[in-house]
Enzyme design. Structure first.
Site, PDB file in Angstrom:
ATOM      1  N   MET A  81     -16.633  -6.178   1.010  1.00 32.27           N
ATOM      2  CA  MET A  81     -17.103  -6.898  -0.176  1.00 32.27           C
ATOM      3  C   MET A  81     -16.659  -8.357  -0.149  1.00 32.27           C
ATOM      4  SD  MET A  81     -16.305  -3.947  -3.010  1.00 32.27           S
ATOM      5  CE  MET A  81     -16.924  -4.909  -4.398  1.00 32.27           C
ATOM      6  N   HIS A  82     -17.090  -9.104  -1.171  1.00 34.32           N
ATOM      7  CA  HIS A  82     -16.540 -10.420  -1.553  1.00 34.32           C
ATOM      8  C   HIS A  82     -16.834 -11.591  -0.626  1.00 34.32           C
ATOM      9  CE1 HIS A  82     -14.275  -8.000  -4.357  1.00 34.32           C
ATOM     10  NE2 HIS A  82     -13.550  -7.450  -3.415  1.00 34.32           N
ATOM     11  N   ASP A 240     -18.080  -1.327  -0.347  1.00 34.09           N
ATOM     12  CA  ASP A 240     -17.476  -0.181   0.341  1.00 34.09           C
ATOM     13  C   ASP A 240     -16.782   0.785  -0.619  1.00 34.09           C
ATOM     14  OD1 ASP A 240     -15.428  -2.008  -0.138  1.00 34.09           O
ATOM     15  OD2 ASP A 240     -14.912  -2.300   1.973  1.00 34.09           O
TER      16      ASP A 240
END
Lengths: 438, 70
Positions: A81-82, A240
């Site tokens: 992520m991110h 995830d």
């Protein structure tokens, strides 16, 4: 009967899984790529390498499963992520992608918090701005690489870059978008007020879907490269954590997962966007449409045990190498030979902490050593200390009003019966093991 | 991930159904009240230690940073 394909874009590699619609795994393939650290605290990857690895991994998984592209009725994306992928007007990557574990943006986090206002920010995103999140990376580019910032026309999360290559669509979904600091998490759409106050153009961001919605179809070009059939639907997918939680059955209120990997994550489904007033946990949109989830994250869970193994347990490692067993098994067996730590307590803050203390300076501690203590006591204290840390997350989530009806243990730590039993004792909650195919 | 694709393709009616279908409980380890009580004291000690040592973490950090820049 159709088969399904999942692509998980991890930090060390991409894994493609082919399953039957019942969830049974037919085949998989993993392809690795390097993590680039051009400076201390920086973490980057080349999106082109993700794509090349994905092509190999999809081809490998189809071959491994003995399934043709035509037999695949749908595809889902999940992953790290991110992160931030910056694209120009021709979809060329402007610079390497900046990842979730990159630490360069402390200044930009402060700037965003000030520009948006802490209260508005929390009301919109349900979270503080953290260095790993996407928005501060965009502001970092504005501050530090203005020539690159000028070229940007689109910003995508890592797995959404794969979607662009697979389908030609700019699309994301709510669970991953929750970790950008740009999404209105209660309303599940981009935050107009944050975009306005940070000056990030709305046109740079992709459309946001719910996780199971079809976001695009495999393009002619991607079909040629991957062996998938043109027109195969690609759903939104998930970050995830949210996608993994679906696989663990964390899809209704009361069912909670406790995952011990390097980090330790307590993850609960929410029917409404509840949050901890002190922001010690994260509230994000779930991959279940119209639902949310909350998670507490301790940074060094299995990581604490690995540290102990690598610093003090050479003997167990050597024995494991001889017998083909796992060094952790010898360690937990040793811990079970002592019934108590006799006053010894371990604080597991080896890499700072996030939940329950968002404090990068927090340190690990052995407290209460006496001359009677042996290595077995040290190991037991580490196992207990991690269990206490997981209880901290459970207590915060319970205090938000979330009911715990069933805790499902997963991750490498769930393999140890001794450790799982310890967590049950410490939290006062039964810990189940599940047979999850994915 | 593949299960979500199964909802998109109509194999499952919902994400919740897909998640329930893919995960079955194998066994359950229950807490023993005596053990839970014994750990309670240690948990409180664990909680208190962070509070008591918090400032010393910052001090250690300062020392390490000073050593690095020296």
């Amino acid at each position: 009967m159709g088969h399904l394909l999942g692509i998980d874009l991890g930090t060390s590699g991409v894994k493609t899984l082919v399953i039957e619609e019942t969830g049974r795994v037919l085949g998989s393939a993993v392809e690795a790529y390097p993590l680039l650290t051009p400076r201390p605290g920086w973490a980057e990857q080349e999106p082109a390498q993700w794509w090349e690895a994905t092509i190999r991994s999809v081809r490998g998984a189809l071959a491994n499963a003995g399934v043709s592209g035509e037999q695949v009725s749908g595809l889902g994306l999940s992953g790290q992520m991110h992160g931030s992928v910056f694209l120009d007007g021709q979809n060329e990557v402007v610079r390497p992608a900046i990842l979730w574990c990159d630490q360069r943006t402390a200044k930009q986090c402060e700037w965003i918090t000030e520009a948006v206002g802490q209260k508005t920010l929390v009301a919109e995103t349900c979270n503080p701005v953290l260095t790993g999140f996407q928005a501060p990376k965009i502001i970092w580019l504005r501050d530090e690489e203005p020539e690159n910032y000028q070229r940007v026309r689109k910003v995508l999360l890592p797995k959404d870059y794969l979607r662009l290559r697979l389908t030609g669509e700019y699309a994301s979904e709510v669970s991953d978008a929750s970790g950008t600091s740009l999404l209105n998490v209660p309303e599940r759409k981009w935050s107009e007020v944050i975009l306005e106050r940070t000056g990030i153009p709305r046109e740079w961001l992709p459309e946001v879907y719910e996780s199971p919605e079809v976001s695009g179809r495999i393009s002619t070009e991607a079909a040629k490269l991957t062996g998938l059939a043109e027109g195969t639907p690609v759903v939104g997918g998930g970050g995830d954590q949210a996608a993994g939680a679906v696989g663990n059955g964390i899809v209704e209120t009361g069912v909670v997962s406790s995952t011990l990997g390097t980090s330790g994550v307590v993850f609960a489904h929410l029917d409404s966007p509840l949050m901890d007033a002190e922001l010690r946990t994260h509230t994000f949109c779930h991959a279940v449409p119209g639902k949310w989830h909350v998670m507490g994250v301790m940074l060094s869970a299995g990581g604490s045990l690995r540290w102990l193994r690598d610093t003090l347990c050479q003997e167990e490692k050597a024995r494991a190498a001889e017998t083909g067993r796992d060094a952790y098994e010898y360690m937990t067996e040793a811990a079970a030979t002592v019934l108590t730590t006799e006053g010894l307590v371990f604080l597991p803050y080896l890499t700072g902490e996030r939940t329950p203390y968002p404090n990068p300076n927090a340190k690990g501690v052995f407290s209460g050593l006496t001359i009677r203590h042996t290595k077995a006591h040290l190991i037991r204290a580490v196992l207990e200390g991690v269990a206490f840390g997981m209880r901290d997350s459970c207590e915060i989530i319970k205090a938000m009003g979330v009911e715990f009806m069933q805790v499902r243990a997963s991750g490498g730590g769930a393999r140890s019966v001794c450790w799982r039993q310890m967590q049950a004792h410490v939290t006062g909650e039964a810990h189940c093991k599940i047979d999850a195919e994915e | 991930m593949a299960l979500l694709a199964g909802v998109g393709s109509g194999a499952y009616d919902s994400v919740a159904e897909a998640g329930r279908a893919a995960s079955q409980v194998v066994d359950e380890l229950a807490p023993e009240p005596a053990a839970t009580r014994r750990y309670e004291g240690y948990y409180q000690l664990y909680r208190n230690l962070y509070r008591q040592l918090k400032d010393s973490f910052d001090e250690a950090q300062k020392l390490v940073e000073a050593e690095r820049s020296a």
